[in-house]
Scaffold this motif. Structure first.
Motif, PDB file in Angstrom:
ATOM      1  N   LYS A   1       0.829  -1.201   0.000  1.00  0.00           N
ATOM      2  CA  LYS A   1       0.000   0.000   0.000  1.00  0.00           C
ATOM      3  C   LYS A   1       0.867   1.255   0.000  1.00  0.00           C
ATOM      4  O   LYS A   1       0.517   2.272  -0.617  1.00  0.00           O
ATOM      5  CB  LYS A   1      -0.929  -0.013   1.211  1.00  0.00           C
ATOM      6  N   LYS A   2       2.014   1.199   0.692  1.00  0.00           N
ATOM      7  CA  LYS A   2       2.955   2.321   0.654  1.00  0.00           C
ATOM      8  C   LYS A   2       3.442   2.569  -0.770  1.00  0.00           C
ATOM      9  O   LYS A   2       3.550   3.713  -1.223  1.00  0.00           O
ATOM     10  CB  LYS A   2       4.157   2.036   1.560  1.00  0.00           C
ATOM     11  N   LYS A   3       3.759   1.480  -1.464  1.00  0.00           N
ATOM     12  CA  LYS A   3       4.218   1.594  -2.850  1.00  0.00           C
ATOM     13  C   LYS A   3       3.173   2.292  -3.709  1.00  0.00           C
ATOM     14  O   LYS A   3       3.489   3.227  -4.464  1.00  0.00           O
ATOM     15  CB  LYS A   3       4.529   0.206  -3.396  1.00  0.00           C
ATOM     16  N   GLU A   4       1.920   1.864  -3.605  1.00  0.00           N
ATOM     17  CA  GLU A   4       0.857   2.469  -4.393  1.00  0.00           C
ATOM     18  C   GLU A   4       0.673   3.940  -4.045  1.00  0.00           C
ATOM     19  O   GLU A   4       0.473   4.784  -4.927  1.00  0.00           O
ATOM     20  CB  GLU A   4      -0.456   1.707  -4.171  1.00  0.00           C
ATOM     21  N   GLU A   5       0.723   4.256  -2.749  1.00  0.00           N
ATOM     22  CA  GLU A   5       0.550   5.647  -2.316  1.00  0.00           C
ATOM     23  C   GLU A   5       1.671   6.535  -2.850  1.00  0.00           C
ATOM     24  O   GLU A   5       1.420   7.659  -3.306  1.00  0.00           O
ATOM     25  CB  GLU A   5       0.503   5.728  -0.791  1.00  0.00           C
ATOM     26  N   LEU A   6       2.899   6.033  -2.806  1.00  0.00           N
ATOM     27  CA  LEU A   6       4.028   6.843  -3.261  1.00  0.00           C
ATOM     28  C   LEU A   6       3.936   7.120  -4.763  1.00  0.00           C
ATOM     29  O   LEU A   6       4.138   8.259  -5.205  1.00  0.00           O
ATOM     30  CB  LEU A   6       5.345   6.126  -2.942  1.00  0.00           C
ATOM     31  N   LEU A   7       3.636   6.097  -5.546  1.00  0.00           N
ATOM     32  CA  LEU A   7       3.515   6.290  -6.991  1.00  0.00           C
ATOM     33  C   LEU A   7       2.390   7.261  -7.321  1.00  0.00           C
ATOM     34  O   LEU A   7       2.551   8.171  -8.148  1.00  0.00           O
ATOM     35  CB  LEU A   7       3.275   4.948  -7.672  1.00  0.00           C
ATOM     36  N   SER A   8       1.262   7.086  -6.661  1.00  0.00           N
ATOM     37  CA  SER A   8       0.125   7.972  -6.906  1.00  0.00           C
ATOM     38  C   SER A   8       0.450   9.400  -6.495  1.00  0.00           C
ATOM     39  O   SER A   8       0.110  10.360  -7.207  1.00  0.00           O
ATOM     40  CB  SER A   8      -1.095   7.462  -6.137  1.00  0.00           C
ATOM     41  N   ARG A   9       1.101   9.563  -5.356  1.00  0.00           N
ATOM     42  CA  ARG A   9       1.420  10.912  -4.867  1.00  0.00           C
ATOM     43  C   ARG A   9       2.324  11.651  -5.833  1.00  0.00           C
ATOM     44  O   ARG A   9       2.115  12.835  -6.116  1.00  0.00           O
ATOM     45  CB  ARG A   9       2.067  10.807  -3.483  1.00  0.00           C
ATOM     46  N   PHE A  10       3.333  10.979  -6.342  1.00  0.00           N
ATOM     47  CA  PHE A  10       4.238  11.659  -7.267  1.00  0.00           C
ATOM     48  C   PHE A  10       3.494  12.073  -8.537  1.00  0.00           C
ATOM     49  O   PHE A  10       3.590  13.221  -8.970  1.00  0.00           O
ATOM     50  CB  PHE A  10       5.419  10.763  -7.625  1.00  0.00           C
ATOM     51  N   HIS A  11       2.756  11.154  -9.124  1.00  0.00           N
ATOM     52  CA  HIS A  11       2.117  11.436 -10.409  1.00  0.00           C
ATOM     53  C   HIS A  11       0.983  12.448 -10.290  1.00  0.00           C
ATOM     54  O   HIS A  11       0.742  13.213 -11.229  1.00  0.00           O
ATOM     55  CB  HIS A  11       1.594  10.140 -11.026  1.00  0.00           C
ATOM     56  N   GLN A  12       0.313  12.489  -9.153  1.00  0.00           N
ATOM     57  CA  GLN A  12      -0.844  13.360  -9.015  1.00  0.00           C
ATOM     58  C   GLN A  12      -0.571  14.650  -8.253  1.00  0.00           C
ATOM     59  O   GLN A  12      -1.313  15.627  -8.430  1.00  0.00           O
ATOM     60  CB  GLN A  12      -1.980  12.603  -8.326  1.00  0.00           C
ATOM     61  N   GLU A  13       0.470  14.673  -7.406  1.00  0.00           N
ATOM     62  CA  GLU A  13       0.650  15.808  -6.503  1.00  0.00           C
ATOM     63  C   GLU A  13       1.962  16.566  -6.674  1.00  0.00           C
ATOM     64  O   GLU A  13       2.033  17.740  -6.295  1.00  0.00           O
ATOM     65  CB  GLU A  13       0.531  15.324  -5.056  1.00  0.00           C
ATOM     66  N   MET A  14       2.990  15.928  -7.207  1.00  0.00           N
ATOM     67  CA  MET A  14       4.270  16.615  -7.338  1.00  0.00           C
ATOM     68  C   MET A  14       4.153  17.758  -8.360  1.00  0.00           C
ATOM     69  O   MET A  14       3.680  17.544  -9.469  1.00  0.00           O
ATOM     70  CB  MET A  14       5.367  15.635  -7.759  1.00  0.00           C
ATOM     71  N   PRO A  15       4.574  18.976  -8.000  1.00  0.00           N
ATOM     72  CA  PRO A  15       4.372  20.136  -8.885  1.00  0.00           C
ATOM     73  C   PRO A  15       5.374  20.208 -10.034  1.00  0.00           C
ATOM     74  O   PRO A  15       6.071  21.216 -10.233  1.00  0.00           O
ATOM     75  CB  PRO A  15       4.526  21.313  -7.928  1.00  0.00           C
ATOM     76  N   VAL A  16       5.445  19.159 -10.839  1.00  0.00           N
ATOM     77  CA  VAL A  16       6.479  19.058 -11.872  1.00  0.00           C
ATOM     78  C   VAL A  16       6.299  20.075 -12.987  1.00  0.00           C
ATOM     79  O   VAL A  16       7.253  20.370 -13.722  1.00  0.00           O
ATOM     80  CB  VAL A  16       6.527  17.631 -12.451  1.00  0.00           C
ATOM     81  N   LYS A  17       5.099  20.619 -13.148  1.00  0.00           N
ATOM     82  CA  LYS A  17       4.866  21.591 -14.210  1.00  0.00           C
ATOM     83  C   LYS A  17       5.055  23.033 -13.758  1.00  0.00           C
ATOM     84  O   LYS A  17       4.961  23.953 -14.566  1.00  0.00           O
ATOM     85  CB  LYS A  17       3.461  21.403 -14.784  1.00  0.00           C
ATOM     86  N   ASP A  18       5.309  23.232 -12.479  1.00  0.00           N
ATOM     87  CA  ASP A  18       5.524  24.579 -11.952  1.00  0.00           C
ATOM     88  C   ASP A  18       6.856  25.116 -12.454  1.00  0.00           C
ATOM     89  O   ASP A  18       7.901  24.483 -12.233  1.00  0.00           O
ATOM     90  CB  ASP A  18       5.512  24.539 -10.418  1.00  0.00           C
ATOM     91  N   PRO A  19       6.900  26.265 -13.106  1.00  0.00           N
ATOM     92  CA  PRO A  19       8.170  26.788 -13.638  1.00  0.00           C
ATOM     93  C   PRO A  19       9.185  27.180 -12.573  1.00  0.00           C
ATOM     94  O   PRO A  19      10.344  27.435 -12.890  1.00  0.00           O
ATOM     95  CB  PRO A  19       7.731  28.010 -14.459  1.00  0.00           C
ATOM     96  N   ARG A  20       8.770  27.185 -11.303  1.00  0.00           N
ATOM     97  CA  ARG A  20       9.717  27.502 -10.225  1.00  0.00           C
ATOM     98  C   ARG A  20      10.220  26.257  -9.508  1.00  0.00           C
ATOM     99  O   ARG A  20      11.049  26.349  -8.603  1.00  0.00           O
ATOM    100  CB  ARG A  20       9.062  28.438  -9.207  1.00  0.00           C
ATOM    101  N   PHE A  21       9.736  25.096  -9.912  1.00  0.00           N
ATOM    102  CA  PHE A  21      10.040  23.832  -9.238  1.00  0.00           C
ATOM    103  C   PHE A  21      11.342  23.240  -9.775  1.00  0.00           C
ATOM    104  O   PHE A  21      11.505  23.056 -10.978  1.00  0.00           O
ATOM    105  CB  PHE A  21       8.881  22.858  -9.466  1.00  0.00           C
ATOM    106  N   LEU A  22      12.276  22.917  -8.853  1.00  0.00           N
ATOM    107  CA  LEU A  22      13.596  22.411  -9.255  1.00  0.00           C
ATOM    108  C   LEU A  22      13.751  20.908  -9.063  1.00  0.00           C
ATOM    109  O   LEU A  22      14.759  20.348  -9.495  1.00  0.00           O
ATOM    110  CB  LEU A  22      14.697  23.132  -8.460  1.00  0.00           C
ATOM    111  N   GLY A  23      12.790  20.233  -8.420  1.00  0.00           N
ATOM    112  CA  GLY A  23      12.900  18.789  -8.233  1.00  0.00           C
ATOM    113  C   GLY A  23      12.514  18.356  -6.833  1.00  0.00           C
ATOM    114  O   GLY A  23      11.959  19.129  -6.054  1.00  0.00           O
ATOM    115  N   SER A  24      12.843  17.104  -6.490  1.00  0.00           N
ATOM    116  CA  SER A  24      12.382  16.548  -5.217  1.00  0.00           C
ATOM    117  C   SER A  24      13.357  15.513  -4.683  1.00  0.00           C
ATOM    118  O   SER A  24      14.126  14.908  -5.430  1.00  0.00           O
ATOM    119  CB  SER A  24      11.001  15.899  -5.392  1.00  0.00           C
TER     120      SER A  24
END
Length: 439
Positions: free
Chosen positions: A260-283
Motif C-alpha cells: 500500500k505504501k508503494k501504491e501511495e508513493l507512486l500515486s502521490r508523485f504522479h498526481q501531486e508533485m508540482p512538476v509543471k511549476d516553472p519555479r520547481f527544481l525537483g524533489s
C-alpha cells in the motif's frame, strides 16, 4: 481593543519590498554565469544549471551508505543531514554520478541563549568557514542547506538569530560563490516564508519538507508568489507521515503494509508533485536508508538488514523501466486473533495469541518471514517522552510462514508486532500491527 501595531508594521514592510525580486541569476539565453552550479531564470522559468547543463533534482534524503543503491534506482542526488565524513561522501557520490546537497545543521531559533553568546556564534562561524572552504571545489557538491526545519519567527527578540544566520549566509557566498544556498521548511508556511523574504533576502532557494500536504503545495506557492517569487524544491516527501494517519484508541499510528505504501508513493508523485511549476527544481524522497521514526519501518527504503523495501521499489519505478531486484511478496495485511489494526487490539498480559499474514497472491514455498515484537518509543505514561525500544522476540513462537504464536508481555503498555517477508533476491515487504497490553 489594543491597537493592531504588528500587522500594520508588517503591511508597511511588505509594501516596501513588494516590488523587489528575489536575488537569483538571470543570464541571457545561452550565457553562463561561470558558476559550477547556479539558478537561471529565463522567460519566467527557473532552471538549476550544473556545469553548464540543466539539472533537475531526482533525489532522496538520507543515509550516504546507500549511495550506490540510489544510483541503481535511477536517482541523481542525495541530501545528507550532517557534516560527518563529507569528504568521503562526496568522493563516493562522484564515483556513482550522484550530486550532494549538504546540510549545515544549526541550533533552532528558539535557542536564543546560543545566539546571544558571541563566543559560540563566532565558533560556529569559524568552523563552517573552514568546512565550506574545504569542500567547495568538490565536483559532487550541488548546494548547501543552511538549517533544517528552523523556525523563522517575527518577534524582535529573535534578532540575534537572524544576525547570525545572515552572517553565515554571507560567509558561504563569500567563500563559495559556486553553489546556491537553501534552507528546508516544514510544509508551506506563509509566516515563515514572509519572514525569510523580509529578513533573509539573499537566500537562493527554498526546500519544502512536506508529506500529506504535498497536494496543496503548487497552489499555495502560486497564491503566495507575490511574496516569494523565487525557486523551490521538495526537500522531503513520501507517504503520509505518522501524524497524518488514523490512530488506535490509545494513540498509536496505524502503518500501512508495504504494497500500500508503494501504491501511495507512486500515486502521490504522479498526481501531486508540482512538476509543471516553472519555479520547481525537483524533489528528494524521504528516507533513503533505515531509521527509527515512530517505527523502524515507516519511511524507510531499506530494512535494518539492508534489504530494499516497497518504497525503494516505487522510487525505482519512477526513474526506470526495470527493477534491480525481484518484486516483493504480495502481502495484504496482518491479523492478530482475527483482528486488524483498526480493531484496536487489546491483550491480556501473559496470555497466548496468534498472528497471521494474509497474502494477496499465494507465496512461493521459499518465502521467508522475520517476526519481531517491540515496545513503542513514542509513549511514556509518566514522562510523555521517548523511551528506548525494547525487543520481546523471546515471546514469539513461529508456527509456519504465515503465522506465529506469542505471549503478550507482562507489563502494561503499547507494543507493535512486525513482520518482514522476502524471497531470495527480492525486495522485502514490511507490515506491522499495534497492540496494547492492559492489566
Amino acid at each position: 481593543m489594543k491597537p493592531c501595531i504588528v500587522p500594520c508594521l508588517l503591511l508597511v514592510l511588505l509594501l516596501a519590498v513588494g516590488a523587489c525580486e528575489v536575488q537569483v541569476t538571470e543570464p541571457p539565453q545561452g550565457r553562463s554565469t561561470g558558476q559550477k552550479v547556479h539558478i537561471e531564470k529565463i522567460a519566467g522559468h527557473f532552471t538549476l544549471s550544473r556545469n553548464g547543463q540543466p539539472f533537475s533534482i531526482h533525489g532522496a534524503s538520507g543515509d550516504p551508505r546507500y549511495i550506490r543503491e540510489l544510483a541503481r534506482a535511477g536517482g541523481n542526488c542525495l541530501r545528507v543531514y550532517d557534516t560527518l565524513n563529507l569528504a568521503q561522501v562526496l568522493d563516493t557520490a562522484h564515483y556513482y554520478g550522484i550530486a550532494i546537497i549538504a546540510d549545515l545543521p544549526l541550533p533552532k531559533s528558539q535557542h536564543l541563549s546560543f545566539y546571544r553568546d558571541q563566543a559560540k556564534v563566532k565558533g560556529q562561524m569559524n568552523a563552517y568557514r573552514s568546512f565550506v572552504d574545504r569542500h567547495k571545489d568538490h565536483p559532487a557538491l550541488l548546494m548547501w542547506m543552511l538549517g533544517n526545519e528552523l523556525d523563522f519567527p517575527y518577534k524582535p527578540n529573535y534578532t540575534p538569530f537572524y544576525r547570525a544566520y545572515n552572517d553565515l549566509l554571507a560567509m558561504i557566498k563569500q567563500v563559495d560563490g559556486q553553489h546556491p544556498v537553501a534552507t528546508a521548511l516544514t510544509n508551506f508556511q506563509r509566516r515563515t516564508i514572509t519572514n525569510i523574504r523580509l529578513k533573509i533576502p539573499d537566500l537562493d532557494v527554498l526546500g519544502i519538507n512536506t508529506f500529506g500536504l504535498l497536494k496543496d503545495l503548487e497552489q499555495d506557492m502560486a497564491d503566495f508568489a507575490w511574496m516569494w517569487k523565487g525557486p523551490y524544491f521538495v526537500s522531503e516527501w513520501s507517504i503520509n507521515g505518522y501524524w497524518e494517519v488514523p490512530k488506535t484508541a490509545w494513540g498509536a499510528s496505524i502503518e500501512d503494509a508495504g504494497w500500500k505504501k508503494k501504491e501511495e508513493l507512486l500515486s502521490r508523485f504522479h498526481q501531486e508533485m508540482p512538476v509543471k511549476d516553472p519555479r520547481f527544481l525537483g524533489s528528494c524522497l524521504f528516507y533513503w536508508g533505515q531509521k527509527q521514526e515512530l517505527t523502524a519501518t515507516w519511511f524507510n527504503t531499506f530494512t535494518a538488514g539492508g534489504q530494499p523495501t516497497p518504497l525503494y521499489e516505487a522510487y525505482a519505478l519512477l526513474n526506470k523501466d526495470t527493477l534491480p531486484y525481484l518484486p516483493a511478496p504480495q502481502v495484504a495485511y496482518m491479523l492478530v486473533d482475527g483482528a486488524g489494526a483498526a480493531g484496536h487490539i487489546m491483550l491480556n498480559p501473559g496470555q497466548a495469541y496468534t498472528a497471521n499474514i494474509v497474502f494477496g497472491i499465494a507465496p512461493d514455498t521459499n518465502v521467508r518471514a522475520d517476526w519481531s515484537l517491540r515496545s513503542e518509543d513514542w509513549y511514556n505514561l509518566e514522562l510523555d517522552t521517548l523511551v528506548p525500544v525494547v525487543s520481546y522476540d523471546h515471546l514469539l513462537n513461529a508456527l509456519d510462514t504465515m503465522s506465529i504464536q506469542f505471549s503478550a508481555p507482562a507489563r502494561e503498555g503499547p507494543y507493535r508486532l512486525f513482520a518482514t517477508l522476502s524471497y531470495p533476491g527480492s525486495i522485502a515487504t514490511t507490515l506491522n500491527t499495534p497492540i496494547y497490553v492492559i492489566e
